[in-house]
Design an enzyme around this catalytic site. Structure first.
Site, PDB file in Angstrom:
ATOM      1  N   HIS A 178      26.616  92.805  32.867  1.00  0.00           N
ATOM      2  CA  HIS A 178      27.769  93.652  33.170  1.00  0.00           C
ATOM      3  C   HIS A 178      27.320  94.747  34.133  1.00  0.00           C
ATOM      4  O   HIS A 178      26.239  95.306  33.976  1.00  0.00           O
ATOM      5  CB  HIS A 178      28.238  94.259  31.831  1.00  0.00           C
ATOM      6  CG  HIS A 178      29.521  95.015  31.875  1.00  0.00           C
ATOM      7  ND1 HIS A 178      29.649  96.215  32.505  1.00  0.00           N
ATOM      8  CD2 HIS A 178      30.733  94.736  31.328  1.00  0.00           C
ATOM      9  CE1 HIS A 178      30.897  96.645  32.369  1.00  0.00           C
ATOM     10  NE2 HIS A 178      31.574  95.769  31.656  1.00  0.00           N
ATOM     11  N   GLU A 201      39.780  89.082  31.580  1.00  0.00           N
ATOM     12  CA  GLU A 201      39.597  90.366  30.934  1.00  0.00           C
ATOM     13  C   GLU A 201      40.136  91.453  31.859  1.00  0.00           C
ATOM     14  O   GLU A 201      39.452  91.918  32.773  1.00  0.00           O
ATOM     15  CB  GLU A 201      38.110  90.605  30.615  1.00  0.00           C
ATOM     16  CG  GLU A 201      37.911  91.785  29.693  1.00  0.00           C
ATOM     17  CD  GLU A 201      36.465  92.186  29.528  1.00  0.00           C
ATOM     18  OE1 GLU A 201      35.961  92.132  28.401  1.00  0.00           O
ATOM     19  OE2 GLU A 201      35.820  92.551  30.525  1.00  0.00           O
ATOM     20  N   ASP A 239      29.827  88.781  33.416  1.00  0.00           N
ATOM     21  CA  ASP A 239      31.075  89.525  33.597  1.00  0.00           C
ATOM     22  C   ASP A 239      31.299  89.633  35.100  1.00  0.00           C
ATOM     23  O   ASP A 239      30.438  90.127  35.829  1.00  0.00           O
ATOM     24  CB  ASP A 239      30.929  90.907  32.958  1.00  0.00           C
ATOM     25  CG  ASP A 239      32.172  91.764  33.125  1.00  0.00           C
ATOM     26  OD1 ASP A 239      32.767  92.136  32.105  1.00  0.00           O
ATOM     27  OD2 ASP A 239      32.540  92.081  34.284  1.00  0.00           O
ATOM     28  N   GLU A 287      26.111  90.147  27.446  1.00  0.00           N
ATOM     29  CA  GLU A 287      26.773  90.094  28.751  1.00  0.00           C
ATOM     30  C   GLU A 287      25.949  90.776  29.835  1.00  0.00           C
ATOM     31  O   GLU A 287      25.253  91.758  29.592  1.00  0.00           O
ATOM     32  CB  GLU A 287      28.171  90.701  28.687  1.00  0.00           C
ATOM     33  CG  GLU A 287      28.209  92.181  28.458  1.00  0.00           C
ATOM     34  CD  GLU A 287      29.627  92.689  28.263  1.00  0.00           C
ATOM     35  OE1 GLU A 287      30.588  92.041  28.719  1.00  0.00           O
ATOM     36  OE2 GLU A 287      29.781  93.751  27.644  1.00  0.00           O
TER      37      GLU A 287
END
Lengths: 309, 133
Positions: free
Chosen positions: A153, A267, A183, A151
């Site tokens: 992030h 999320e 993300d 990811e």
């Protein structure tokens, strides 16, 4: 008109509820009731007796997937490089961990594996074994048809050596089984509230990314061809469906204009009081579906105007 | 299912026979969002009514086996799952007085995906909990 997003929920959203006020079945129920078609899990959180679930658990898993009509999407895993205080994993050991999770993810019906590698600095540069570890399991990933997606992030932005390293790897190997997970926390443009025990000094020094690194959504164009999955991170959505941190009104149109038709896997990462996450995830789905609808309608409208002209 | 707090009500008890208590135990929920290898957990400090019992001197009952602090680092294949608890075994001759106590805990977690300067990171909790006898 372009294709549609696919909607999913990451069970990470229900962290702290799961195991205290919510079991796996309730999590499926709440995720399913959002109208999602996909479910994302964390291997070492939601698979009982990870990494070796027993037959009874596997039966239950497949029954839940069937009953709630939720397709397994992304299986999150970890490569714990700093495994002991004075010892780091070798590339061979990292590969063994990846192989274990690829096999388990595939067995459970997942299409993506997100390994979280240990890092070596504040910018989340992955430990250098990542490349040798991944290269060793590319054949396995191809055989299982599971795509490995580390990811991107916060605080790592899109224009960064970490991303360049991953893209170079894809170009060098020519693999179709390695990509990026974006993300949406990287687009955060307003600060998060202080976490428990966080002080203004900490925020100013090491945690400034929690104020938002505000990556321009236009930069998605530079990596979208390598991005088969998006983790739709968010922190708080109020009663007016207003997100306090993530600019969905810019993120959704940017993804639509790039023709993205993969998953938006919600999320939630916010207040962890019991049951708050259930409502927050629902608001998130209401918000992003509304924005997608508005985009599609705006795209259709000029066509209709032309038709009548 | 477990309570939300890290320290659990049930399980908080004196150790050893009545009249000759050797210490007490604190039942402690996995506080992270993922289960973890025990080697990533660098011990748990316990403070009861201000009296500190450092991680290094406590013992840890995990999946039915007792470990000393120094053994934790070697437990790379033992996993502590979400939704489960371990017992922290604390030595204190005489044990704790029956009644309500303020129990504070600090678990030191080494998350390999956190920047090195935040490894380990202290994870704190506190609550009142009751020793019955």
């Amino acid at each position: 008109m372009s294709g549609s997003f696919q909607y999913g929920v990451s069970l990470y959203s229900y962290t702290d509820d799961i195991g205290t006020v919510m079991g796996l079945e309730e999590a499926f129920y709440h995720a399913g009731d959002t109208g999602s078609t996909g479910i994302e899990i964390l291997g070492e959180a939601h698979v009982e007796h990870y990494p070796e679930p027993n037959a009874a658990w596997l039966d239950r898993w497949f029954a839940l997937v069937e009953q709630y009509k939720l397709q397994p999407t992304n299986f999150a895993s970890w490569v714990d490089t700093h495994i002991q205080r004075d010892r780091n994993l070798t590339a061979e050991e990292g590969a063994a961990q990846l192989a274990l999770d690829l096999n388990l993810a595939s067995k459970l019906g997942f299409k993506f594996l997100r390994p979280k590698f240990g890092v070596i600095d504040d910018e989340l540069t992955p430990h250098p074994i990542w490349e040798g570890a991944v290269e060793r399991v590319l054949d396995l990933a191809t055989r299982l048809d599971v795509i490995i997606i580390p990811e991107i992030h916060a605080p790592t932005p899109i224009r960064h050596p970490v991303v360049e390293g991953y893209v170079d790897f894809i170009q060098r190997t020519g693999t179709k089984h390695f990509g990026l997970l974006i993300d949406t926390g990287i687009f955060q443009d307003r600060p998060l509230p202080y976490w428990q025990h966080e002080t203004p000094e900490m925020r100013k020094e090491a945690m400034s990314f929690l104020d938002g690194i505000n990556v321009p959504v236009e930069q998605l164009a530079e990596v979208i061809e390598y991005t088969p999955f998006i983790q739709a991170k968010f922190h708080h959505i109020d009663e007016q469906l207003h997100d306090h941190n993530i600019p969905w009104e810019r993120v959704v149109p940017a993804l639509k204009s790039l023709g993205y038709t993969g998953y938006l896997s919600s999320e939630y990462e916010g207040v962890r009081d019991p049951w708050v996450a259930i409502e927050q995830v629902r608001r998130h789905h209401a918000l992003i579906r509304k924005l997608e609808r508005e985009y599609d309608q705006a795209a259709v409208q000029p066509e209709m105007d032309n038709h009548h002209a | 299912m477990l309570e939300r707090s890290h320290v659990q009500s049930s399980g908080f008890a004196n150790l050893g026979p009545e009249g000759a208590r050797t210490g007490f135990r604190v039942r402690f929920r996995q506080p992270n969002y993922r289960g973890t290898r025990v080697s990533l957990m660098e011990g748990i400090d316990v403070v009861v009514d201000g009296e500190r019992f450092p991680a290094e001197q406590n013992r840890y009952l995990i999946a039915g086996r007792e470990y000393a602090y120094a053994e934790l680092d070697g437990l790379t294949e033992l996993r502590w799952p979400v939704g489960t608890a371990i017992d922290i075994l604390v030595e204190k001759p005489g044990g704790l007085e029956p009644g309500v106590h303020l129990v504070e805990t600090v678990l030191r977690y080494r998350h390999p995906y956190f920047p090195p300067r935040f490894r380990p990171i202290p994870v704190q909790d506190s609550r009142h909990a009751t020793i019955i006898f």
